[in-house]
Motif scaffolding. Structure first.
Motif, mmCIF file in Angstrom:
data_model
loop_
_atom_site.group_PDB
_atom_site.id
_atom_site.type_symbol
_atom_site.label_atom_id
_atom_site.label_comp_id
_atom_site.label_asym_id
_atom_site.label_seq_id
_atom_site.Cartn_x
_atom_site.Cartn_y
_atom_site.Cartn_z
ATOM 1 N N MET A 31 0.822 -1.192 -0.091
ATOM 2 C CA MET A 31 -0.052 0.077 0.087
ATOM 3 C C MET A 31 1.038 1.239 -0.300
ATOM 4 N N SER A 32 1.633 1.180 -0.944
ATOM 5 C CA SER A 32 2.689 2.120 -0.948
ATOM 6 C C SER A 32 2.686 3.136 -2.270
ATOM 7 N N LEU A 33 3.245 4.305 -1.926
ATOM 8 C CA LEU A 33 3.478 5.300 -3.136
ATOM 9 C C LEU A 33 4.719 5.369 -3.897
ATOM 10 N N ALA A 34 5.509 4.422 -3.548
ATOM 11 C CA ALA A 34 6.930 4.183 -4.058
ATOM 12 C C ALA A 34 6.630 4.290 -5.674
ATOM 13 N N PRO A 35 7.016 5.126 -6.490
ATOM 14 C CA PRO A 35 6.850 5.182 -7.865
ATOM 15 C C PRO A 35 7.243 3.917 -8.612
ATOM 16 N N GLU A 36 7.963 3.230 -8.094
ATOM 17 C CA GLU A 36 8.568 1.785 -8.687
ATOM 18 C C GLU A 36 7.818 0.812 -8.300
ATOM 19 N N ARG A 37 6.667 0.930 -7.661
ATOM 20 C CA ARG A 37 5.679 -0.160 -7.313
ATOM 21 C C ARG A 37 5.447 -0.867 -8.567
ATOM 22 N N TRP A 38 5.048 -2.054 -8.369
ATOM 23 C CA TRP A 38 4.608 -3.021 -9.609
ATOM 24 C C TRP A 38 3.520 -2.443 -10.368
ATOM 25 N N ARG A 67 -12.020 -3.493 -7.922
ATOM 26 C CA ARG A 67 -11.678 -2.001 -7.572
ATOM 27 C C ARG A 67 -10.475 -1.822 -6.793
ATOM 28 N N GLY A 68 -9.715 -0.646 -7.063
ATOM 29 C CA GLY A 68 -8.710 -0.402 -6.275
ATOM 30 C C GLY A 68 -8.927 0.268 -5.015
ATOM 31 N N TYR A 69 -8.034 0.136 -4.168
ATOM 32 C CA TYR A 69 -8.121 0.945 -2.925
ATOM 33 C C TYR A 69 -8.285 2.276 -2.690
ATOM 34 N N GLN A 70 -8.299 2.766 -3.698
ATOM 35 C CA GLN A 70 -8.483 4.447 -3.999
ATOM 36 C C GLN A 70 -7.270 5.352 -3.306
ATOM 37 N N GLY A 71 -7.172 6.318 -2.778
ATOM 38 C CA GLY A 71 -6.166 6.866 -2.107
ATOM 39 C C GLY A 71 -5.175 7.291 -3.227
ATOM 40 N N ARG A 72 -3.898 7.903 -3.136
ATOM 41 C CA ARG A 72 -3.197 8.451 -3.953
ATOM 42 C C ARG A 72 -2.637 7.175 -4.892
ATOM 43 N N ALA A 73 -2.214 6.299 -4.224
ATOM 44 C CA ALA A 73 -1.814 5.007 -4.978
ATOM 45 C C ALA A 73 -2.535 4.159 -5.693
ATOM 46 N N ASN A 74 -3.941 4.110 -5.173
ATOM 47 C CA ASN A 74 -4.925 3.177 -5.891
ATOM 48 C C ASN A 74 -4.436 1.787 -6.178
ATOM 49 N N GLU A 276 4.114 5.302 2.572
ATOM 50 C CA GLU A 276 2.761 4.857 2.915
ATOM 51 C C GLU A 276 1.754 5.510 2.067
ATOM 52 N N ASP A 277 0.378 4.996 2.057
ATOM 53 C CA ASP A 277 -0.464 5.871 1.530
ATOM 54 C C ASP A 277 -1.732 5.831 2.342
ATOM 55 N N PRO A 278 -1.674 6.938 3.140
ATOM 56 C CA PRO A 278 -2.816 6.732 4.316
ATOM 57 C C PRO A 278 -4.236 6.651 3.822
ATOM 58 N N GLU A 279 -4.523 7.404 2.697
ATOM 59 C CA GLU A 279 -5.867 7.110 2.281
ATOM 60 C C GLU A 279 -6.315 5.777 1.732
ATOM 61 N N GLY A 280 -5.349 5.042 1.111
ATOM 62 C CA GLY A 280 -5.546 3.596 0.816
ATOM 63 C C GLY A 280 -5.719 2.613 1.878
ATOM 64 N N GLN A 281 -4.950 3.131 3.023
ATOM 65 C CA GLN A 281 -5.161 2.200 4.162
ATOM 66 C C GLN A 281 -6.515 2.580 5.054
ATOM 67 N N ALA A 282 -6.842 3.856 4.824
ATOM 68 C CA ALA A 282 -8.079 4.246 5.299
ATOM 69 C C ALA A 282 -9.364 3.433 4.722
ATOM 70 N N ALA A 318 3.264 -1.621 3.786
ATOM 71 C CA ALA A 318 3.233 -2.963 3.561
ATOM 72 C C ALA A 318 1.939 -3.391 3.505
ATOM 73 N N TYR A 319 1.574 -4.528 3.076
ATOM 74 C CA TYR A 319 0.135 -4.922 3.050
ATOM 75 C C TYR A 319 -0.249 -5.408 4.338
ATOM 76 N N PRO A 320 -1.327 -5.022 5.167
ATOM 77 C CA PRO A 320 -1.645 -5.481 6.431
ATOM 78 C C PRO A 320 -1.577 -6.898 6.520
ATOM 79 N N GLY A 321 -0.932 -7.417 7.606
ATOM 80 C CA GLY A 321 -0.745 -8.701 7.950
ATOM 81 C C GLY A 321 0.229 -9.681 7.202
ATOM 82 N N VAL A 322 0.966 -8.917 6.538
ATOM 83 C CA VAL A 322 1.858 -9.505 5.672
ATOM 84 C C VAL A 322 3.219 -9.732 6.489
ATOM 85 N N TYR A 323 3.908 -10.897 6.371
ATOM 86 C CA TYR A 323 5.118 -11.267 7.019
ATOM 87 C C TYR A 323 6.279 -10.618 6.371
#
Ligand SMILES: Cc1cc2nc3c(=O)[nH]c(=O)nc-3n(C[C@H](O)[C@H](O)[C@H](O)COP(=O)(O)O)c2cc1C
Length: 379
Positions: A31-38, A67-74, A276-282, A318-323
């Motif tokens: 749930m990251s805004l890192a521009p190199e995300r997949w 549907r995406g998780y919205q926020g800036r990263a969506n 991190e992408d707080p809006e996506g998290q919310a 990082a995705y919630p609950g991921v190891y």
């Protein structure tokens, strides 16, 4: 095990099984805004899947998202549908199991039986079904389908009974159940794997675990620290005993593997904390809490990992609950060995940039797992 399932590496001999998770969606498992995300471009998914196949990983597991998780990263705003994705990857790979993730309220059992049988024939016995009952009403609205939090797993079980009976073959049958009223059910061809292809499910709630104990070969659970494992496995054992079945338990991980621990930890901090992408998290917290009965408890007290504990920071990119597997190849192999010793039979891996990062993981971590006796050297 029926001999026809020997073509599916999910049932192979490696003590600790590995699969690639969530590469069919943009953002992967972040749930990251890192521009190199997949960015989830098809050619990259195909190339990465072939690398995983050639290295002998056990499976590819996509997520079903509408549907995406919205926020800036969506994150998840772009995703490939998993049955068609599975058929294509089945044709492009040679050994790896290809799972399709199906939201059971959205697909009829007869449709899914035919689609999974198709993938099983294309892949010569390597298809798998990941059953998900759904939690995000906001994405189900796109289909006009209501999620009933109380009955979603009861519905899923009836769906599974029809799906598996279809693939078992035999004479046509009618079905008059609680959720389905169907006439003249049959499917042709049936699957190559007998009595049906490998089944996974991911359920954290008590009903979700009960469902897996009845229907699945593998149950996915969220585990972020290994001291959580014994209690979880004891509960799963109780469920399995009730149905006289045995299932494997896997968890999902995110890998940051670098030549030095500092590089790995700095990168984890960068993508998961700074970006991190707080809006996506919310969005995730709001929609998940609406369906999952114990969701508010899980979300108010998120599953902690060693990074939260050490720093007090959330690493919410990082995705919630991921190891988090974060460190050198030795660190990651050792951590996987501890995970295996805790009783988990496998895990999934994900990367910020799958195609760029997986070669180092495959080249450096797999031989270490072989030396540790968790996996046989690849033939
Ligand atoms: C490995 C894994 C894969 C999952 N894939 C999906 C998916 O593709 N689509 C989806 O809506 N939910 C997916 N989920 C969520 C689960 O279906 C389920 O809702 C979650 O594990 C919580 O369990 P519960 O609903 O029983 O509380 C996945 C979960 C895990 C751990």
């Amino acid at each position: 095990m029926d001999a026809s399932r020997a073509s599916n590496p999910l049932f192979g001999p490696n003590r600790f099984k590995l699969g690639v998770f969530s590469a069919n969606c943009d953002g992967g498992l972040t749930m990251s805004l890192a521009p190199e995300r997949w960015p989830c471009n098809w050619d990259d998914i195909a190339a990465m899947s072939v690398l995983a196949d050639e290295a002998g990983l056990e499976f590819i597991l996509p997520v079903a998202k509408w549907r995406g998780y919205q926020g800036r990263a969506n994150v998840y705003g772009k995703s490939f549908e998993t049955l068609t994705h599975g058929a294509a990857l089945g044709a492009l790979t040679k050994r790896i199991a290809i799972f399709s993730t199906v939201h059971v309220p959205l697909v009829t059992p007869a449709f899914a039986a035919k689609a999974i049988a198709t993938i099983d024939h294309v892949s010569h016995g390597r298809a798998g079904l990941n059953i998900v009952c759904g939690w995000n009403q906001n994405e189900f609205d796109l289909h006009g389908v209501k999620i009933d939090p109380e009955t979603r797993y009861d519905h899923g079980l009836e769906w599974f009974e029809i799906w598996s009976r279809l693939l078992r073959g035999g004479p046509e049958f009618d079905w008059d159940g609680r959720f389905f009223h169907l006439k003249k059910l049959h499917t042709n061809p049936v699957s190559i794997q007998r009595p049906w292809p490998a089944v996974m499910s991911a359920g954290f709630s008590p009903k979700g675990r009960d469902f897996a104990a009845r229907a699945a070969d593998v149950l996915f659970l969220n585990v972020t620290e290994l001291d959580q494992v014994p209690a979880i496995l004891a509960d799963v054992e109780t469920q399995m005993a009730r149905y006289d079945r045995s299932i494997s338990v896997f968890t999902m991980g995110h890998v940051v593997c670098r030549p030095t621990r500092k590089e790995a930890e700095d990168y984890f901090h960068y993508f998961a904390e700074e970006m991190e992408d707080p809006e996506g998290q919310a969005y995730y917290i709001k929609n998940r809490g609406a369906t999952v009965s114990d969701g508010s408890r899980q979300i108010a007290r998120p599953l902690l990992n060693r990074f939260h504990r050490a720093t007090g920071l959330h690493y919410a990119g990082a995705y919630p609950g991921v190891y988090p597997f974060v460190g050198t190849p030795d660190d990651i192999a050792d951590e996987m060995a501890r995970m295996s010793a805790s009783g988990l039979a496998g895990c999934t891996v994900a990367f910020v940039d799958y195609l760029k990062e997986i070669p180092y993981f495959l080249a450096e971590v797999l031989p270490r797992l072989e030396r540790l006796g968790l996996r046989a050297p690849d033939a």
